[in-house]
Design an enzyme around this catalytic site. Sequence first.
Site, PDB file in Angstrom:
ATOM      1  CD  GLU A 151      -4.813  -0.492   4.997  1.00 19.52           C
ATOM      2  OE1 GLU A 151      -5.295  -1.624   5.254  1.00 19.52           O
ATOM      3  OE2 GLU A 151      -3.601  -0.271   4.988  1.00 19.52           O
ATOM      4  CG  HIS A 172       3.562  -1.745   8.285  1.00 23.76           C
ATOM      5  ND1 HIS A 172       3.745  -2.589   9.360  1.00 23.76           N
ATOM      6  CD2 HIS A 172       2.563  -2.294   7.550  1.00 23.76           C
ATOM      7  CE1 HIS A 172       2.917  -3.610   9.270  1.00 23.76           C
ATOM      8  NE2 HIS A 172       2.174  -3.453   8.185  1.00 23.76           N
ATOM      9  CG  ASP A 194      -1.861  -0.168   1.404  1.00 29.65           C
ATOM     10  OD1 ASP A 194      -3.071  -0.190   1.691  1.00 29.65           O
ATOM     11  OD2 ASP A 194      -1.193  -1.193   1.204  1.00 29.65           O
TER      12      ASP A 194
END
Length: 325
Positions: free
Chosen positions: A98, A54, A50
């Site tokens: 993602e 980041h 996910d």
Amino acid sequence: YYNPSVSNVDWIDGYSGDYRTNKGIAPADYQVVWLSAWVREFGIDGFRCDTAKHVEPYRWGQLKVACQKALEKWRVDTGKVDNTGAKDWDENFWMTGECFGWTSTSGQGDYYTTGKFDSMINFSFNGSAGSGTSSSYPNQSTWSSYLSINNNADSDGNGNRNNVLTYISSHDTKLCRANNQTEVGTMLQLTPGGIQIYYGDETNRPQAYTGCGDSDMATRGDFNWNEADGALATHWGKVGQFRKFNPAVGAGTGTAMKRTYSGAAGDNKVAISISSTSVDVSGLWDDGTTVYNWYDGKSAVVSGGTAVFGSSSASMSTPILVSDR
């Protein structure tokens, strides 16, 4: 409780020993060990990662390498019991990333090269956040353009071409609820590249909790079990079985309606019709060959480069899905 493999790291170059203790390394290095330890302990063969944006891409690449080595170790470790046959597999570790809003199908960029992802989630059909419904789903032109995915590069050289994972509904965006959810099942599941079915797409699961004040909850209701054995789910299942047992559907090359595959899964060819009483199979099967329609279980003999399975015309709701039996 802890994952036993963490106490005896033997699968990462330069790492060994008990990683429950302080090694004086960066937190990300511990996380690479701990996550790949699940692979080493249980033979997990893929991760869905996910919010990939980041994390530094090289860290994803580091995780991918560690997981691949952990999987190889697990497969030959006689101390790890396998009652599923998974140790007989030889596919490399798979990683999907993602990055919200990603729509590229070309298989290029740092996620594939430095990050070593095998696929990225494709937001092309449901890319807006928030509750509600969408009617956006793949069409025939999508099939044609997405076939190029299966010619993408293999950036990390592990045998998996750089792929995408196409979806039409998710917990973060909207539910795809078109006027004809049967057509949706045909068009999504025959899309080249990877696909993801969100729970309830196949049963027309309605929005939920619309009055609770949290708009995200509309996409996250209970599964509508009463519809699980209905006609809609049956249709999705038929098309899904065709895809499952015919790698040319998702991994093939050719045209929207005629696709071929040759690779690790063997040789396979398929033909599709969503608009005619007959199916063009020229160039795939010779006249006199008996072919099979996965949708209704009927067979037909090829004549004049076509296969005819009856007098009813195919449609997106009642496709003709042809391959060898």
